[in-house]
Design an enzyme around this catalytic site. Structure first.
Site, PDB file in Angstrom:
ATOM      1  N   ASP A   8       0.866  -1.181   0.000  1.00  0.00           N
ATOM      2  CA  ASP A   8       0.000   0.000   0.000  1.00  0.00           C
ATOM      3  C   ASP A   8       0.905   1.233   0.000  1.00  0.00           C
ATOM      4  OD1 ASP A   8      -2.301   1.514   0.076  1.00  0.00           O
ATOM      5  OD2 ASP A   8      -3.036   0.720   1.982  1.00  0.00           O
ATOM      6  N   GLU A  10      -0.053   4.509   1.858  1.00  0.00           N
ATOM      7  CA  GLU A  10      -0.251   5.508   2.916  1.00  0.00           C
ATOM      8  C   GLU A  10       0.684   5.299   4.111  1.00  0.00           C
ATOM      9  OE1 GLU A  10      -2.721   3.808   1.483  1.00  0.00           O
ATOM     10  OE2 GLU A  10      -4.258   5.204   0.764  1.00  0.00           O
ATOM     11  N   HIS A  60      -2.928  -0.535  -3.699  1.00  0.00           N
ATOM     12  CA  HIS A  60      -3.392   0.821  -3.386  1.00  0.00           C
ATOM     13  C   HIS A  60      -4.178   1.413  -4.554  1.00  0.00           C
ATOM     14  CE1 HIS A  60      -3.560   4.984  -2.202  1.00  0.00           C
ATOM     15  NE2 HIS A  60      -2.986   5.316  -3.343  1.00  0.00           N
ATOM     16  N   HIS A 105      -0.899   1.199   7.031  1.00  0.00           N
ATOM     17  CA  HIS A 105      -1.168   2.459   7.739  1.00  0.00           C
ATOM     18  C   HIS A 105      -2.193   2.278   8.839  1.00  0.00           C
ATOM     19  CE1 HIS A 105      -4.839   2.376   5.396  1.00  0.00           C
ATOM     20  NE2 HIS A 105      -4.070   2.019   4.379  1.00  0.00           N
ATOM     21  N   HIS A 117      -7.244   5.312   7.381  1.00  0.00           N
ATOM     22  CA  HIS A 117      -8.552   4.886   6.878  1.00  0.00           C
ATOM     23  C   HIS A 117      -8.541   3.357   6.869  1.00  0.00           C
ATOM     24  CE1 HIS A 117      -6.068   4.360   3.330  1.00  0.00           C
ATOM     25  NE2 HIS A 117      -6.977   3.527   2.883  1.00  0.00           N
ATOM     26  N   GLU A 134      -6.613  -2.268   8.044  1.00  0.00           N
ATOM     27  CA  GLU A 134      -6.404  -3.156   6.889  1.00  0.00           C
ATOM     28  C   GLU A 134      -5.413  -4.257   7.268  1.00  0.00           C
ATOM     29  OE1 GLU A 134      -5.336  -0.499   3.667  1.00  0.00           O
ATOM     30  OE2 GLU A 134      -7.296   0.477   3.757  1.00  0.00           O
TER      31      GLU A 134
HETATM   32 ZN   LIG Z   1      -3.888   2.719   0.064  1.00  0.00          ZN
END
Ligand SMILES: [Zn+2]
Length: 264
Positions: A8, A10, A60, A105, A117, A134
């Site tokens: 990802d 972030e 992502h 993240h 998020h 996540e």
């Molecule tokens: Zn992402």
């Protein structure tokens, strides 16, 4: 030995604003390069640690972020979204020895990363009463196939979560979020440490890494927009919890992944 890597952005060193994470946005290019370098470092570490085959998921947004030109010959990459419930860990099955998450993240509901998020930015997700990251969702998804997670890089809000979840999982903190800012390590340090720590994590025994799935899952999807919550509460066996939440209870984690795929 097969290793699965999900990447990802972030939690990649330096990322601070959404415009730095969006394909082809002017701010994006440095962070795309850094994401690629941190993933390449993880691949090198995994191979040094004994991996003979790697499946890499670009996970992502567009899922077309990584520059794949330098991937080693024993690495395959999944670009784009398969649209199956495994989502960010699509293609992961019981043939893998372990999984590695790069650039992950803090969860939706956390103040520890300006980009925090979970799966989407229009809802937060709780599992069994706690905001779910996540990392948690994908670690459970891997556990469905008996595959443990051995290394995770990302912001310090996430690495602290992992420390309390299972301290045997090796982590590297790329940055700390403060309000709408981030304090990041040197991009060069992130690359060197990712390679070193991924290699070290390959030696941690699968038994010490494996997590047990809870017996039951109470999933709450908490929408910013209450009308979306009402609409989505008509998903089979889901209920509307005023004023903005869809609740779903199951003992089958694949059903959790399925509802997240459809409702987020
Ligand atoms: Zn992402």
């Amino acid at each position: 030995m097969k290793v699965y890597i999900s990447a990802d952005i972030e939690g990649i060193t330096g990322t601070t604003s959404w415009s730095e994470t969006e394909l082809n946005a002017p701010d994006y290019h440095f962070f795309q390069k850094q994401m690629t370098k941190e993933v390449e470092a993880a691949i090198e570490g995994a191979i040094l640690g004994g991996a003979t085959e790697i499946l890499l998921k670009d996970a992502h947004d567009s899922a077309r972020n990584l520059d794949i030109s330098n991937l080693p010959v024993n690495c395959k990459v999944i670009r784009g979204w398969t649209y199956d419930p495994m989502c960010m860990v699509a293609g992961l099955d019981s043939s893998f020895n372990r999984a590695i998450f790069i650039g992950y993240h803090s969860k939706g509901g956390s103040e520890r990363n300006p980009l925090a998020h979970t799966l989407c930015v229009t809802a937060d997700i709780k599992i069994n009463g706690e905001y779910a990251s996540e990392f948690l969702i994908n670690t459970y998804a891997a556990a469905l196939h008996g595959v443990p997670v051995s290394f995770v890089s990302g912001d310090v809000g996430l690495t602290e979560e992992i420390e309390t979840f299972n301290p045997n999982i090796v982590t590297f903190a790329t940055k700390e979020g403060v309000g709408n800012a981030t304090i990041s390590v040197s991009p060069r340090l992130a690359i060197a440490e990712t390679k070193r720590l991924v290699e070290a994590s390959m030696k941690v025994s699968r038994n010490n890494l494996q997590v047990t799935l809870p017996k039951q899952f109470v999933v709450e999807i908490i929408y910013r927009d209450h009308t979306r919550a009402y609409r989505n509460s008509f998903y089979p066996n889901a209920t509307f919890k005023p004023h903005n939440t869809v609740e779903f209870v199951t003992d089958d984690y694949f059903e959790v992944l399925r509802i997240l795929q459809f409702l987020t």
